[in-house]
Scaffold this motif. Structure first.
Motif, PDB file in Angstrom:
ATOM      1  N   ALA A 110      46.225  -1.869  33.216  1.00 58.54           N
ATOM      2  CA  ALA A 110      45.784  -1.689  31.831  1.00 58.54           C
ATOM      3  C   ALA A 110      46.979  -1.591  30.884  1.00 58.54           C
ATOM      4  O   ALA A 110      47.001  -2.227  29.818  1.00 58.54           O
ATOM      5  N   LEU A 111      48.002  -0.806  31.259  1.00 56.57           N
ATOM      6  CA  LEU A 111      49.178  -0.642  30.407  1.00 56.57           C
ATOM      7  C   LEU A 111      49.930  -1.950  30.222  1.00 56.57           C
ATOM      8  O   LEU A 111      50.540  -2.183  29.165  1.00 56.57           O
ATOM      9  N   ALA A 112      49.872  -2.808  31.239  1.00 57.07           N
ATOM     10  CA  ALA A 112      50.579  -4.094  31.162  1.00 57.07           C
ATOM     11  C   ALA A 112      50.030  -4.987  30.059  1.00 57.07           C
ATOM     12  O   ALA A 112      50.698  -5.931  29.620  1.00 57.07           O
ATOM     13  N   ARG A 113      48.821  -4.689  29.590  1.00 58.52           N
ATOM     14  CA  ARG A 113      48.208  -5.508  28.542  1.00 58.52           C
ATOM     15  C   ARG A 113      48.698  -5.103  27.148  1.00 58.52           C
ATOM     16  O   ARG A 113      48.379  -5.743  26.158  1.00 58.52           O
ATOM     17  N   ASP A 114      49.478  -4.018  27.079  1.00 60.11           N
ATOM     18  CA  ASP A 114      50.133  -3.602  25.841  1.00 60.11           C
ATOM     19  C   ASP A 114      49.133  -3.364  24.704  1.00 60.11           C
ATOM     20  O   ASP A 114      49.367  -3.778  23.561  1.00 60.11           O
ATOM     21  N   ARG A 115      48.023  -2.719  25.019  1.00 59.93           N
ATOM     22  CA  ARG A 115      47.039  -2.327  24.004  1.00 59.93           C
ATOM     23  C   ARG A 115      46.672  -0.868  24.281  1.00 59.93           C
ATOM     24  O   ARG A 115      45.586  -0.546  24.706  1.00 59.93           O
TER      25      ARG A 115
END
Length: 394
Positions: free
Chosen positions: A264-269
């Motif tokens: 989830a964090l890798a999506r930068d939102r």
């Protein structure tokens, strides 16, 4: 008869009827009739498409019940336009049902009850037992919620599971997630484990809504739930995080939660549930309490405060600052907050104890115990006060 299968299919069937134009209460009555028929028929003649069978029977029951209504022909015409062949789909319809149950016109308690009834498939009795209220009281609450959302439509645009922008624009995901988090925080009692139910429903939502905050909430739930076995002593008393036996933590749940969070964090939102999950992951990563990375935790609390502007977040941040930079720094951060905040007195007691002021800490622990919202927390704070008074006397 596979009760688990019927329970899993019920929300999708109910959502189909609501989408076709049935009001919520009438749709649920029709679905219940279809479930009774399934229990009677399926043992001898199980359909190849169980959900499609339930939709067909429920819709017929609904039409039978409303045949005198002038809108019947209009509803039938809408159904005739839909393709009749092929298995019934469930993703869009069930997602609509999540949004309907979290409608902004509902109170939080009503939204939770309706979600457990319509999406979770729990009986009114089970929900009442979980919330420790009379069944009649819960039935009234659910009935009022049904009347509130009667006639409320959910457009396909609001329920499109892969349309990231649409979900963000309507804000529906945030409302749904808050309802699910309320369920999770209720804990468990009676014969219904609301923690496990909240995780199950959030997994279901995550499979349908490609949204990083849904993943963030699921990760947060898993990481908190992983510590469940260590949270209470054999006598039922609370065990603070720093004193928990980390060997009792569920490492598989932690690994799953961390993996979901990282994706989830890798999506930068970034959203608030992802930030909360990151804090929980840092606690889970420490093999012993003394090795907790408090500096990173403070940084994540800074992010969370920026996202939410919540005084409760700033209260928890004061604790983290006290661990990272020393108790006096924590007390300075605490001094910036309203002392009427829940748990403010307990946090002050802890930080003064860390600073060596045992007399003041004991007094604050006793004061916090009088303000505690539940018996377990009250007993814990009372024991803390007694422990310090004993140390001072010795």
């Amino acid at each position: 008869m596979d009760e688990a299968l019927l329970r899993s299919l019920t929300p999708g069937v109910l959502a189909v009827l609501v989408r076709r134009g049935a009001d919520f209460a009438a749709a649920e009555d029709a679905v219940q009739d279809a479930l009774v028929e399934a229990v009677r028929v399926w043992p001898a003649d199980r359909p190849r498409d169980p959900k499609g069978w339930l939709v067909t029977v429920a819709w017929r029951r609904f039409l039978d019940a409303t045949r005198a209504d002038a809108a019947r022909r209009r509803r039938e015409d809408l159904v005739e336009e839909e393709p009749a062949a092929g298995p019934a789909t469930s993703v869009d319809d069930t997602l609509q049902l999540y949004f309907l149950c979290a409608h902004p016109s509902l109170t939080p308690s009503s939204a939770v009850a309706l979600t457990l009834r319509a999406v979770g498939g729990l009986t009114t009795r089970q929900i009442a037992q979980a919330y420790l209220v009379p069944e009649a009281t819960m039935a009234q609450r659910i009935s009022r919620a049904k009347r509130t959302v009667a006639g409320v439509g959910v457009s396909p645009a609001r329920a499109e599971p892969r349309a990231r922008g649409r979900l963000d624009r309507h804000g529906d995901v945030a409302t749904v997630l808050r309802v699910l988090y309320l369920v999770f925080n209720e804990g468990y009692s009676g014969d219904v484990d609301l923690v496990a139910e909240a995780i199950r429903l959030t997994r279901q939502l995550a499979a349908q809504a490609d949204h990083p905050e849904v993943a963030g909430l699921l990760a947060l739930m898993l990481l908190h739930h992983a510590r469940r076995a260590a949270r209470t002593a054999p006598d039922g008393s609370l065990v603070p995080l720093a004193e928990q036996d980390r060997g009792l933590w569920d490492t598989r749940a932690i690994a799953e939660g961390v993996a979901i969070l990282q994706a989830a964090l890798a999506r930068d939102r970034l959203g608030e549930f992802q930030a909360q999950a990151a804090i929980a992951a840092l606690h889970a990563d420490a093999p012993v309490a003394e090795e907790t990375d408090w500096i990173q935790i403070v940084e994540w609390y800074d992010e969370l405060a920026r996202l939410t502007d919540s005084p409760v977040v700033r209260l928890n941040r004061a604790v983290a600052v006290g661990e990272a930079d020393g108790p006096r720094a924590g007390l300075a951060a605490l001094a910036e907050l309203d002392d009427s905040l829940p748990r403010h007195t307990a946090v002050a007691a802890y930080l003064h104890e860390r600073d060596g002021d045992l007399t003041r800490a004991a007094r604050l622990y006793a004061e916090a115990a009088r303000k505690a919202p539940d018996l377990a927390e009250r007993d814990h704070l009372t024991r803390q006060a007694a422990r310090l008074n004993t140390r001072r006397g010795g």
